[in-house]
Design an enzyme around this catalytic site. Structure first.
Site, PDB file in Angstrom:
ATOM      1  N   ILE A  25      -9.796 214.468   8.019  1.00 24.22           N
ATOM      2  CA  ILE A  25     -11.128 214.133   8.547  1.00 24.22           C
ATOM      3  C   ILE A  25     -11.776 215.383   9.151  1.00 24.22           C
ATOM      4  O   ILE A  25     -12.975 215.614   9.014  1.00 24.22           O
ATOM      5  CB  ILE A  25     -11.038 212.985   9.584  1.00 24.22           C
TER       6      ILE A  25
ATOM      7  N   ASP B 174      -5.843 224.540  15.127  1.00 23.02           N
ATOM      8  CA  ASP B 174      -4.894 223.645  14.449  1.00 23.02           C
ATOM      9  C   ASP B 174      -3.552 224.369  14.401  1.00 23.02           C
ATOM     10  O   ASP B 174      -3.502 225.581  14.223  1.00 23.02           O
ATOM     11  CB  ASP B 174      -5.390 223.343  13.023  1.00 23.02           C
TER      12      ASP B 174
ATOM     13  N   SER C 130      -9.161 204.639  16.963  1.00 25.45           N
ATOM     14  CA  SER C 130      -8.822 203.866  15.766  1.00 25.45           C
ATOM     15  C   SER C 130      -9.026 202.379  16.013  1.00 25.45           C
ATOM     16  O   SER C 130      -8.856 201.892  17.145  1.00 25.45           O
ATOM     17  CB  SER C 130      -7.354 204.136  15.444  1.00 25.45           C
TER      18      SER C 130
ATOM     19  N   TYR D  91       2.081 204.830  17.802  1.00 24.36           N
ATOM     20  CA  TYR D  91       0.863 205.562  17.400  1.00 24.36           C
ATOM     21  C   TYR D  91      -0.378 204.883  17.977  1.00 24.36           C
ATOM     22  O   TYR D  91      -1.212 205.506  18.631  1.00 24.36           O
ATOM     23  CB  TYR D  91       0.748 205.650  15.871  1.00 24.36           C
TER      24      TYR D  91
ATOM     25  N   LYS E 282      -3.434 205.937  21.047  1.00 21.27           N
ATOM     26  CA  LYS E 282      -4.906 205.878  21.012  1.00 21.27           C
ATOM     27  C   LYS E 282      -5.432 205.093  22.221  1.00 21.27           C
ATOM     28  O   LYS E 282      -6.422 205.467  22.836  1.00 21.27           O
ATOM     29  CB  LYS E 282      -5.383 205.233  19.703  1.00 21.27           C
TER      30      LYS E 282
ATOM     31  N   TYR F 280     -12.290 204.613  14.368  1.00 17.79           N
ATOM     32  CA  TYR F 280     -12.423 204.627  12.911  1.00 17.79           C
ATOM     33  C   TYR F 280     -11.750 203.409  12.317  1.00 17.79           C
ATOM     34  O   TYR F 280     -10.675 203.006  12.766  1.00 17.79           O
ATOM     35  CB  TYR F 280     -11.724 205.826  12.276  1.00 17.79           C
ATOM     36  N   PHE F 281     -12.343 202.923  11.225  1.00 16.18           N
ATOM     37  CA  PHE F 281     -11.650 201.930  10.409  1.00 16.18           C
ATOM     38  C   PHE F 281     -10.817 202.712   9.376  1.00 16.18           C
ATOM     39  O   PHE F 281     -10.043 203.555   9.783  1.00 16.18           O
ATOM     40  CB  PHE F 281     -12.636 200.867   9.897  1.00 16.18           C
ATOM     41  N   ASN F 282     -10.909 202.472   8.082  1.00 18.44           N
ATOM     42  CA  ASN F 282      -9.954 203.119   7.162  1.00 18.44           C
ATOM     43  C   ASN F 282     -10.617 204.218   6.332  1.00 18.44           C
ATOM     44  O   ASN F 282     -11.215 203.928   5.291  1.00 18.44           O
ATOM     45  CB  ASN F 282      -9.334 202.058   6.249  1.00 18.44           C
TER      46      ASN F 282
ATOM     47  N   VAL G 167       1.923 196.139  -3.657  1.00 17.33           N
ATOM     48  CA  VAL G 167       1.007 195.400  -2.780  1.00 17.33           C
ATOM     49  C   VAL G 167       1.884 194.672  -1.761  1.00 17.33           C
ATOM     50  O   VAL G 167       2.724 193.854  -2.139  1.00 17.33           O
ATOM     51  CB  VAL G 167       0.156 194.403  -3.609  1.00 17.33           C
TER      52      VAL G 167
ATOM     53  N   ARG H 183      -9.270 195.279   4.691  1.00 20.14           N
ATOM     54  CA  ARG H 183      -9.599 196.402   5.571  1.00 20.14           C
ATOM     55  C   ARG H 183     -11.053 196.827   5.338  1.00 20.14           C
ATOM     56  O   ARG H 183     -11.616 196.576   4.288  1.00 20.14           O
ATOM     57  CB  ARG H 183      -8.702 197.620   5.260  1.00 20.14           C
TER      58      ARG H 183
ATOM     59  N   ASP I 201       1.525 195.088   9.635  1.00 15.79           N
ATOM     60  CA  ASP I 201       0.203 194.993   9.007  1.00 15.79           C
ATOM     61  C   ASP I 201      -0.564 193.806   9.572  1.00 15.79           C
ATOM     62  O   ASP I 201      -0.047 192.688   9.614  1.00 15.79           O
ATOM     63  CB  ASP I 201       0.342 194.780   7.485  1.00 15.79           C
TER      64      ASP I 201
END
Ligand code: NAD
Length: 343
Positions: free
Chosen positions: A15, A34, A127, A152, A156, A180-182, A220, A234, A301
């Site tokens: 990003i 970085d 997120s 994680y 956030k 942010y979404f995805n 999947v 999502r 998930d």
């Protein structure tokens, strides 16, 4: 504010690199910090190929307080910061939580400490994981922050608390936290994009790697969810739209003299797509077959999440513009580029 400089931590990442391009396009002077723990310095040359500008780059770990303090004390004219630097693998954070707490929190605390003497507008990469499994969809910024599903996600949440407390104590600090979404897709030039290390944990890089022959069939993770086709939903957002949201946030903070110096915004499209819809969109946009098989559900998930994004539209004057077919075709162009030009 001097020379429109912007410190961008994590600026060689996925990003971050797209945001550097948009910052340059918008007339800002980005400065990248970085440690290259999850990116390559080649990205700087790629940014130069796109924009004609080679951004300044400093390699150090923000967890190193001495280096962070030295850097900021030599750059006291930096009044804008976009803080991307963090580790981001949900699964790895479950295996190794301290690695995540250490990196994602120490780096933030060090950076805020180093910046404490100067007025700063600070954009933070948060997120939608902070919402967990939301009770209402689309999820709004007012939805309660749930107990995090992973270390994680917890970094956030804790980071947002650290930022809120710090704005309360330090009147020179203004913060915009973008949830942010995805993010998916790649720059239209196909010169920058996502570079997952190892097996991708996210759907779109898995699709492109499977389609190009790097991986076997897409798995999947469950088709027995309570959604129209049974697969998870999502809110996918093109990374270039996401990058532009950071510029909108900087501009909004520059104009805004409001008392509230800590603001949060959902950054998505407002539209949910299921796993199978994304696979179909990939095939339609590229003409390439994406074989998949149905596997068991994956721990952690959530069934479905997509955001209400009117707050960002109204206050940041930002709106996502690029649709799912463009997300898929740009991700595919990037996968083909790195096949020819490995990084
Ligand atoms: P990325 O891994 O591609 O980029 C992060 C960059 O930060 C990398 O270049 C890495 O080398 C650098 N970095 C990490 N720790 C550092 C440290 N201590 N010091 C200096 N540099 C360090 O990740 P990304 O997808 O570009 O994500 C950027 C930010 O957005 C992260 O904070 C991430 O948690 C957040 N985010 C990402 C997603 C997503 O799906 N990609 C979703 C929501 C939020």
């Amino acid at each position: 504010m001097s020379a429109k400089k912007v410190l961008v931590t994590g600026g060689t990442g996925f990003i971050g690199s797209h945001t550097i391009v948009e910052l340059i396009n918008a007339g800002y002077t980005p400065i990248i910090v970085d440690d290259l723990s999850n990116s390559t310095p080649q990205i700087i040359d790629q940014i130069q190929k796109i924009t004609g500008v080679k951004p300044a780059f400093f390699k150090f770990d923000l967890c190193d307080a001495k280096s962070t303090n030295e850097f900021i004390s030599q750059n006291t004219d930096i009044k804008r910061v976009i803080h991307f630097a963090a580790y981001k693998s949900v699964g790895e954070s479950v295996q190794n939580p301290l690695k995540y707490y250490r990196n994602n929190l120490y780096s933030l605390v060090n950076l805020l400490g180093a910046l404490s003497e100067q007025p700063v507008n600070f954009v933070f990469s948060s997120s939608c994981t902070v919402y967990g499994e939301p009770e209402q969809l689309p999820v709004t910024e007012e939805a309660p922050v749930k107990i995090a599903e992973s270390p994680y996600g917890n970094t956030k949440q804790i980071s947002e608390e650290i930022l809120l407390d710090t704005t309360r104590a330090n009147a020179k600090l203004k913060v915009t936290s973008l949830r942010y979404f995805n993010p998916v897709g790649a720059h239209s030039s196909a010169l920058i994009g996502e570079l997952p290390i190892g097996v991708p944990q996210n759907l779109v890089p898995y699709i492109t790697q499977a389609a190009i022959g790097k991986r076997g069939d897409i798995v999947v993770h469950g088709n027995d969810y309570n959604t129209p086709d049974g697969t998870c939903i999502r809110d996918y957002i093109h990374v270039v739209d996401l990058a532009k949201a950071h510029i909108a946030a900087l501009k909004s903070m520059e104009k805004d003299s409001a008392e509230n110096r800590f603001k949060v915004y959902n950054i998505g499209t407002g539209k949910g797509s299921s796993v199978l819809e994304v696979i179909n969109a990939f095939e339609e946009a590229t003409g390439v077959k994406a074989n998949y098989k149905i596997g068991p559900r994956r721990a952690g998930d959530v069934e479905q999440i997509f955001g209400k994004v009117v707050k960002a539209e109204k206050e940041l004057l930002w709106k996502a513009e690029l649709d799912l077919p463009i997300m898929m075709s740009s991700a595919w162009a990037w996968e083909n580029y790195i096949k020819q030009n490995p990084m």
